[in-house]
Structures are given as C-alpha cells and as structure tokens.
Design an enzyme around this catalytic site. Structure first.
Site, mmCIF file in Angstrom:
data_model
loop_
_atom_site.group_PDB
_atom_site.id
_atom_site.type_symbol
_atom_site.label_atom_id
_atom_site.label_comp_id
_atom_site.label_asym_id
_atom_site.label_seq_id
_atom_site.Cartn_x
_atom_site.Cartn_y
_atom_site.Cartn_z
ATOM 1 C CG HIS A 255 -2.082 0.929 1.113
ATOM 2 N ND1 HIS A 255 -2.000 2.271 1.377
ATOM 3 C CD2 HIS A 255 -3.363 0.691 0.743
ATOM 4 C CE1 HIS A 255 -3.190 2.816 1.165
ATOM 5 N NE2 HIS A 255 -4.042 1.877 0.785
ATOM 6 C CD GLU A 310 -8.696 -2.567 -4.038
ATOM 7 O OE1 GLU A 310 -9.170 -3.317 -4.886
ATOM 8 O OE2 GLU A 310 -9.068 -1.405 -3.862
HETATM 9 C C1 LIG Z 1 -0.153 -0.928 -3.892
HETATM 10 C C2 LIG Z 1 1.244 -0.710 -4.510
HETATM 11 C C3 LIG Z 1 1.073 -0.025 -5.875
HETATM 12 C C4 LIG Z 1 2.076 0.158 -3.583
HETATM 13 O O1 LIG Z 1 3.261 0.428 -4.210
HETATM 14 P P1 LIG Z 1 4.508 1.209 -3.545
HETATM 15 O O2 LIG Z 1 4.218 1.601 -2.151
HETATM 16 O O3 LIG Z 1 4.914 2.252 -4.489
HETATM 17 O O4 LIG Z 1 5.594 0.079 -3.438
HETATM 18 P P2 LIG Z 1 6.569 -0.370 -4.610
HETATM 19 O O5 LIG Z 1 5.765 -0.733 -5.816
HETATM 20 O O6 LIG Z 1 7.628 0.660 -4.774
HETATM 21 O O7 LIG Z 1 7.190 -1.702 -3.990
HETATM 22 C C5 LIG Z 1 8.314 -1.772 -3.097
HETATM 23 C C6 LIG Z 1 8.928 -3.162 -3.216
HETATM 24 O O8 LIG Z 1 7.968 -4.149 -2.780
HETATM 25 C C7 LIG Z 1 7.606 -5.012 -3.871
HETATM 26 N N1 LIG Z 1 6.164 -5.184 -3.831
HETATM 27 C C8 LIG Z 1 5.219 -4.234 -3.568
HETATM 28 N N2 LIG Z 1 3.986 -4.766 -3.605
HETATM 29 C C9 LIG Z 1 4.172 -6.071 -3.900
HETATM 30 C C10 LIG Z 1 3.256 -7.124 -4.084
HETATM 31 N N3 LIG Z 1 1.937 -6.951 -3.965
HETATM 32 N N4 LIG Z 1 3.757 -8.350 -4.388
HETATM 33 C C11 LIG Z 1 5.097 -8.543 -4.512
HETATM 34 N N5 LIG Z 1 5.994 -7.566 -4.341
HETATM 35 C C12 LIG Z 1 5.541 -6.344 -4.047
HETATM 36 C C13 LIG Z 1 8.031 -4.282 -5.139
HETATM 37 O O9 LIG Z 1 8.295 -5.191 -6.172
HETATM 38 C C14 LIG Z 1 9.275 -3.560 -4.664
HETATM 39 O O10 LIG Z 1 10.304 -4.506 -4.614
HETATM 40 P P3 LIG Z 1 11.841 -4.037 -4.919
HETATM 41 O O11 LIG Z 1 12.219 -3.179 -3.751
HETATM 42 O O12 LIG Z 1 12.603 -5.333 -4.986
HETATM 43 O O13 LIG Z 1 11.819 -3.282 -6.223
HETATM 44 C C15 LIG Z 1 1.947 -2.070 -4.704
HETATM 45 O O14 LIG Z 1 2.163 -2.649 -3.435
HETATM 46 C C16 LIG Z 1 1.178 -3.028 -5.596
HETATM 47 O O15 LIG Z 1 1.266 -2.935 -6.828
HETATM 48 N N6 LIG Z 1 0.422 -4.004 -5.002
HETATM 49 C C17 LIG Z 1 -0.321 -4.984 -5.758
HETATM 50 C C18 LIG Z 1 -1.586 -4.436 -6.369
HETATM 51 C C19 LIG Z 1 -2.681 -4.116 -5.344
HETATM 52 O O16 LIG Z 1 -2.903 -4.858 -4.407
HETATM 53 N N7 LIG Z 1 -3.374 -2.981 -5.547
HETATM 54 C C20 LIG Z 1 -4.457 -2.530 -4.685
HETATM 55 C C21 LIG Z 1 -3.988 -1.362 -3.868
HETATM 56 S S1 LIG Z 1 -5.199 -0.847 -2.683
#
Ligand SMILES: CC(C)(COP(=O)(O)OP(=O)(O)OC[C@H]1O[C@@H](n2cnc3c(N)ncnc32)[C@H](O)[C@@H]1OP(=O)(O)O)[C@@H](O)C(=O)NCCC(=O)NCCS
Length: 366
Positions: A255, A310
């Site tokens: 998140h 979610e």
């Molecule tokens: C919600 C979300 C966009 C938040 O993103 P964020 O805070 O910007 O975090 P990042 O995308 O920069 O991720 C940081 C690290 O954790 C990992 N990571 C984050 N969410 C992950 C997930 N759901 N599964 C696996 N790895 C994940 C990323 O690959 C990244 O790894 P790295 O450091 O090796 O590159 C992201 O967690 C995500 O895409 N989740 C899955 C989709 C989802 O559940 N969406 C509904 C949101 S309410």
C-alpha cells in the site's frame, strides 16, 4: 515569485475535518473519535451513518427512527424505475448509478445540504444497483424488504432470499470500513462542488463520477481472479513462490500510505476468521494471506508488505456471492455515507475552492 506546482495536491491540507483520520504510518483509521475497526465489528451501517452525519452515535430511539427512515426511502421513485428501463444496456453500472442519483435532484434539494437528503440518497443507492441488475437479466425487480436492515436488504434485493446472518454481518463490516477515508479524490470532488453552494445531489453525482475511475474505485476482481487461480490451500505456497520468482506482484498486498497493516484489512480479517468454517472461500483467503505474508518477507525482506483492503474486500464480496461487476458499485453504496457527511461539514464553514494554475501557453504576438 516562482509559482510552485504540487501535482495531485499531494501533501496539501485543504480542509479541517472532524469526520475521519487516516494514519498510514501507524495503520490507524478513526471515525469521529472511534476506531473504525471497532465500529465495523460492533455496529450496524445505519448507526455509523448517524455517527458520521451527527458527530455522535445514536441512542436506541434515534437509531430506530433512522432505520425506519432508511426503509421508507429505499423504494425507487417511479421516474427512476422508468429511467432504468431506457438506459442503454451497455451502460456501466457506475454510470447508471451516477445518472439515477443525478435524476433524483428535483427542486427540493437546495443548499445547505441536510441529513434528510443524505438519508434519501444513501438509502436508495443499493436499490438502483439491484433493480438494474435484474432488469439487465430480463428478471423482475425485487422490492426492498419490509423489515431487514440496510445491508441485509441489499443482499435480499440482489438474490431474492433472506441472506445468511453471517453474510449480512461480514458485508456490514465491509460497508462500515469503507464508508469514509479522508480527503480522497471522490470526497474532495464532492466538497469542491458543495463549496459552490450547489445542492447535495450534484455533489454526490460528481463524487460517483470520480469513484468510477479505476485509479480510485479499485479493482478487487483482480484478487478474486488470483484466488480462483490458486483454487485450493494445497496449491497456495507453490503458486505464490512461482509468482514471486517471476518478479510478479501479488494482488491485494502492499500500500502507498499504509506502511504497516491496513486497519481495514485487519478488521475484515477478524470478521472473516470467525466465518471460515461456514465458507470455504473465506477459509482459502485466510490461508493464502498467511502464506503470502510469510513468502513476501522471504522474497522481499524489509519492504513492509502487508495485506491491503482490496484483498479482504474481494474475499468478503466473493463470499457473499457479489458478482465482480458490482464490487465498485457496492463500494459506492458505502462511501456515499462519507461523501454526504463531508458535504454537510463543508457547508458549515464554507469557502469556494479556487486554486490557481501556472499558464504556459505563450502570449499574443502584439
Ligand atoms: C499498492 C502498490 C502499488 C504500492 O506500491 P509502492 O508503495 O509504491 O511500493 P513499490 O511498488 O515501490 O514496492 C516496493 C517493493 O515491494 C515489492 N512489492 C510491492 N507490492 C508487492 C506485491 N503486492 N507483491 C510482490 N511484491 C511487491 C516491489 O516489487 C518492490 O520490490 P523491490 O524493492 O525489490 O523493487 C503495490 O504494493 C502493488 O502494486 N500491489 C499490488 C496491487 C494491489 O494490491 N493494488 C491494490 C492497492 S489498494
């Protein structure tokens, strides 16, 4: 002085509010000095609507009256029944809701917004969704139940039978946990419209338009697709490892704001854990969550990846047999309580929103 642009108004405080606090660092969500989690586990949706609208929980008589008002207002006005029949078949449900709420705005809705108006809009929203779903399938519309509460009645209108107590309870928790969440895009939209001294119907119509966008309304159906693919507890570990080894993200985890457990996911988990014996789908969701958190820590150590709302929203909505295309409309049915509360709060100390923009379009030649 150089003008600074804050894209998306991130970090800008635009209003003082008594309605909710979203604390991402500590994983806390508060509605009017109560933990949202406690409210979700212990109170009906109508009670929490009263809290958001009036600033305190209702006493027994006030709650009885509010539930009665909801029951009286949930029948579709005759012109909405006709409207539902003539809207194009391919109109998405969110557009249908937006159009119908807009069509409620007769001349009786005037600034300032009132609680009675908030009740009318909140009470009728699930009826619009259920009626439209039946009409699309060529089925008869099911009238609202005479005695059921708001959330149980929604399930009744969709399925035509009195829902299981467990299903009403867990969907009620979902409704309470998603009814309000700070200055998000739809809430801000509703406050901007209200700030022009426009009516509450216009403000909520605009908010529904904002909620329709995928960046806001979410896509919990991606989580159901994932759980469908996993299929059984035995497959969970192998499936998750495969995804993480391929560098893929697990849906429903991580998140932007909550860098600890999302309190809404926590509360829904608590509810669903009590129900897993009654529902194999929830049982699978709880198992997949535990495996995913364990394996995310193994593959992505220190990233603080926890379940987001979610994940359990999808688990709950699927458990109560809600079709995937009604996930965002259901979210809208709960969030309308927060929007209406915000619109009323805006009216108490109003100033029209009027930010500025930086002109980059050049000047006339002369
Ligand atoms: C919600 C979300 C966009 C938040 O993103 P964020 O805070 O910007 O975090 P990042 O995308 O920069 O991720 C940081 C690290 O954790 C990992 N990571 C984050 N969410 C992950 C997930 N759901 N599964 C696996 N790895 C994940 C990323 O690959 C990244 O790894 P790295 O450091 O090796 O590159 C992201 O967690 C995500 O895409 N989740 C899955 C989709 C989802 O559940 N969406 C509904 C949101 S309410």
């Amino acid at each position: 002085m150089e003008q600074m642009i804050i894209k998306g108004l991130e970090g800008i405080t635009v209003a003082a509010t008594n309605i909710s606090l979203v604390d991402g660092d500590h994983g806390r969500l508060v509605y009017r000095a109560y933990w949202a989690k406690d409210l979700a586990l212990q109170h009906d949706f109508e009670e929490v609507c009263y809290l958001l609208w009036h600033g305190r929980l209702p006493n027994e008589i006030e709650l009885k009256k509010l539930k009665n008002d909801f029951r009286e207002q949930r029948r579709l006005p005759a012109h909405l029944v006709e409207l539902l029949k003539i809207l194009p078949e391919n109109m998405p449900m969110m557009s249908v809701i937006r159009t119908c709420i807009s069509a409620m705005g007769d001349g009786s809705y005037q600034w300032p917004p009132k609680v009675e108006e908030a009740i009318k809009i909140t009470a009728v929203l699930p009826t619009i969704i259920a009626a439209r779903s039946h009409l699309l399938k060529g089925e008869n519309v099911i009238d609202p139940h005479e005695t059921l509460d708001h959330v149980a009645n929604f399930l009744y209108m969709l399925n035509g039978e009195i829902p299981l107590g467990a299903h009403s309870k867990v969907l009620n928790a979902y409704f309470v946990l998603t009814m309000e969440h700070g200055m998000n895009a739809s809430t801000f939209s509703s406050r901007v419209i209200a700030s022009t001294e426009s009516d509450i119907v216009s403000a909520i119509t605009g908010a529904i338009g904002a909620m329709k966008g995928p960046l806001h309304g979410g896509a919990p159906s991606e989580v159901t697709a994932m759980l469908d693919e996993i299929g059984s507890k035995e497959n969970a570990e192998g499936w998750i490892r495969e995804q993480l080894e391929k560098g893929k993200k697990l849906m429903g985890f991580g998140h932007r704001i909550y860098k600890t457990r999302d309190p809404r996911a926590e509360a829904l988990k608590e509810m669903t854990s009590q129900l897993t014996k009654e529902d194999p789908w929830l049982d699978l969701a709880v198992h997949v969550e535990a495996e995913a958190i364990r394996l995310l820590e193994e593959y992505k150590p220190g990233r603080k990846l926890y379940t987001n709302v979610e994940f359990y929203a999808a688990a709950v909505l699927r458990a109560v047999n809600m079709p995937a295309e009604l996930f965002t409309p259901t979210f809208t049915s709960s969030r309308v309580a927060g929007w209406t509360a915000n619109v009323m709060e805006q009216s108490l100390d109003n100033r029209i929103y009027r930010p500025s923009s930086l002109y980059n379009g050049g000047m006339p030649k002369d």
